[in-house]
Design a protein around this motif. Structure first.
Motif, mmCIF file in Angstrom:
data_model
loop_
_atom_site.group_PDB
_atom_site.id
_atom_site.type_symbol
_atom_site.label_atom_id
_atom_site.label_comp_id
_atom_site.label_asym_id
_atom_site.label_seq_id
_atom_site.Cartn_x
_atom_site.Cartn_y
_atom_site.Cartn_z
ATOM 1 N N PRO A 227 0.826 -1.208 0.000
ATOM 2 C CA PRO A 227 0.000 0.000 0.000
ATOM 3 C C PRO A 227 0.864 1.265 0.000
ATOM 4 N N SER A 228 0.423 2.294 -0.684
ATOM 5 C CA SER A 228 1.186 3.550 -0.724
ATOM 6 C C SER A 228 1.226 4.235 0.632
ATOM 7 N N SER A 229 0.336 3.856 1.551
ATOM 8 C CA SER A 229 0.340 4.444 2.898
ATOM 9 C C SER A 229 1.487 3.909 3.754
ATOM 10 N N TRP A 230 2.136 2.823 3.327
ATOM 11 C CA TRP A 230 3.283 2.300 4.056
ATOM 12 C C TRP A 230 4.496 3.154 3.709
ATOM 13 N N ARG A 231 5.104 3.752 4.719
ATOM 14 C CA ARG A 231 6.195 4.684 4.483
ATOM 15 C C ARG A 231 7.576 4.074 4.719
ATOM 16 N N SER A 232 7.697 3.220 5.740
ATOM 17 C CA SER A 232 8.998 2.647 6.085
ATOM 18 C C SER A 232 8.823 1.176 6.419
ATOM 19 N N LEU A 233 9.881 0.407 6.196
ATOM 20 C CA LEU A 233 9.815 -1.025 6.424
ATOM 21 C C LEU A 233 11.219 -1.529 6.718
ATOM 22 N N ARG A 234 11.315 -2.509 7.620
ATOM 23 C CA ARG A 234 12.591 -3.176 7.906
ATOM 24 C C ARG A 234 12.298 -4.636 8.155
ATOM 25 N N GLN A 235 13.068 -5.507 7.540
ATOM 26 C CA GLN A 235 12.880 -6.940 7.721
ATOM 27 C C GLN A 235 14.077 -7.557 8.438
ATOM 28 N N SER A 236 13.802 -8.653 9.123
ATOM 29 C CA SER A 236 14.826 -9.409 9.826
ATOM 30 C C SER A 236 14.590 -10.883 9.545
ATOM 31 N N PHE A 237 15.263 -11.739 10.321
ATOM 32 C CA PHE A 237 15.122 -13.177 10.159
ATOM 33 C C PHE A 237 13.701 -13.605 10.500
ATOM 34 N N ALA A 238 13.522 -14.900 10.673
ATOM 35 C CA ALA A 238 12.245 -15.417 11.160
ATOM 36 C C ALA A 238 11.949 -14.777 12.509
ATOM 37 N N PRO A 239 10.691 -14.574 12.846
ATOM 38 C CA PRO A 239 10.358 -13.919 14.112
ATOM 39 C C PRO A 239 10.893 -14.685 15.323
ATOM 40 N N LEU A 240 11.304 -13.937 16.348
ATOM 41 C CA LEU A 240 11.653 -14.558 17.625
ATOM 42 C C LEU A 240 10.392 -15.056 18.319
ATOM 43 N N ILE A 241 9.313 -14.280 18.184
ATOM 44 C CA ILE A 241 8.014 -14.641 18.753
ATOM 45 C C ILE A 241 6.965 -14.403 17.685
ATOM 46 N N ASP A 242 6.146 -15.390 17.472
ATOM 47 C CA ASP A 242 4.984 -15.268 16.604
ATOM 48 C C ASP A 242 3.857 -15.976 17.352
ATOM 49 N N GLN A 243 3.351 -15.313 18.391
ATOM 50 C CA GLN A 243 2.415 -15.833 19.381
ATOM 51 C C GLN A 243 3.104 -16.735 20.406
ATOM 52 N N ARG A 244 4.257 -17.287 20.076
ATOM 53 C CA ARG A 244 5.005 -18.135 21.012
ATOM 54 C C ARG A 244 6.489 -17.929 20.719
ATOM 55 N N VAL A 245 7.363 -18.355 21.634
ATOM 56 C CA VAL A 245 8.792 -18.305 21.357
ATOM 57 C C VAL A 245 9.041 -19.203 20.160
ATOM 58 N N ASN A 246 9.704 -18.675 19.163
ATOM 59 C CA ASN A 246 9.748 -19.287 17.849
ATOM 60 C C ASN A 246 11.118 -19.880 17.535
ATOM 61 N N GLN A 247 11.685 -20.629 18.488
ATOM 62 C CA GLN A 247 13.036 -21.136 18.302
ATOM 63 C C GLN A 247 13.150 -22.065 17.097
ATOM 64 N N ARG A 248 12.111 -22.801 16.799
ATOM 65 C CA ARG A 248 12.152 -23.758 15.695
ATOM 66 C C ARG A 248 12.474 -23.077 14.364
ATOM 67 N N ASP A 249 12.000 -21.851 14.153
ATOM 68 C CA ASP A 249 12.189 -21.177 12.870
ATOM 69 C C ASP A 249 13.417 -20.280 12.814
ATOM 70 N N LEU A 250 14.168 -20.183 13.917
ATOM 71 C CA LEU A 250 15.355 -19.331 13.879
ATOM 72 C C LEU A 250 16.364 -19.892 12.884
ATOM 73 N N PRO A 251 17.051 -19.014 12.159
ATOM 74 C CA PRO A 251 18.033 -19.524 11.207
ATOM 75 C C PRO A 251 19.161 -20.239 11.942
ATOM 76 N N PRO A 252 19.657 -21.350 11.399
ATOM 77 C CA PRO A 252 20.666 -22.122 12.108
ATOM 78 C C PRO A 252 22.029 -21.449 12.156
ATOM 79 N N GLN A 253 22.333 -20.574 11.227
ATOM 80 C CA GLN A 253 23.653 -19.952 11.194
ATOM 81 C C GLN A 253 23.524 -18.451 11.001
ATOM 82 N N SER A 254 24.490 -17.740 11.526
ATOM 83 C CA SER A 254 24.604 -16.311 11.297
ATOM 84 C C SER A 254 26.085 -15.989 11.319
#
Length: 181
Positions: A93-120
């Protein structure tokens, strides 16, 4: 730190890369002068950029966003929205002005360790005790910024969950540039 977003806004500023061809004032890494008088806090927005992690400032995409990544974005009123991006970049949408992305969420309703990337670049994110920061939001819309001098991703996610965060993303980890001013 907890920020009452009913009274505050969020503004994202793209980080500086001296080798990049950037738009005037966009991607400078500096808070614009018209925002400085209203500034409450500033913190690093995330890990070193990759081609997969989108960044948008003032309506200009510096790096196009990717589907499925944890995302914090702002609209023209400074309201922050959190979640996994589910729109194609061409459909933003044009109303979105700024955005920043990161890895898989740390929390997505729960602690999200399963989806964390294995390496950094700093080793296993779920096991390394590093200086790290994260940003999350509670059900009521309170923005929570967390920082630790030595925590694993699971530790910081668990701490955020305990204060009611329902979605969180990792910001910065490693020795430099974590913390809030």
């Amino acid at each position: 730190y907890a920020f009452d977003m009913r009274r505050l806004g969020l503004h994202l500023v793209g980080g500086a890369d001296p080798s990049a061809q950037l738009l005037e004032g966009v991607g400078s890494g500096k808070v614009p002068p018209h925002h400085q008088g209203k500034l409450i806090a500033a913190f690093n927005g995330g890990p070193a950029l990759t081609e997969e992690q989108g960044v948008m400032q003032d309506g200009h995409a510096l790096i196009p966003p990717s589907l499925g990544l944890s995302t914090v974005l702002t609209d023209e009123r400074g309201r922050a929205l959190f979640g996994r991006l589910d729109l194609e970049p061409s459909a933003l949408p044009s109303s979105w002005r700024s955005l920043r992305q990161s890895f898989a969420p740390l929390i997505d309703q729960r602690v999200n360790q399963r989806d964390l990337p294995p390496q950094s670049p700093f080793g296993r994110l779920d096991a390394g005790r590093l200086p790290r920061s994260a940003l999350g939001v509670t059900h009521s819309g309170t923005l929570i910024y967390a920082w630790s001098e030595a925590a694993t991703a699971e530790h910081i996610a668990t701490a955020l969950r305990r204060v009611g965060v329902t979605f969180a993303l990792s910001l910065k980890s490693g020795a430099a540039q974590t913390g809030l001013a």
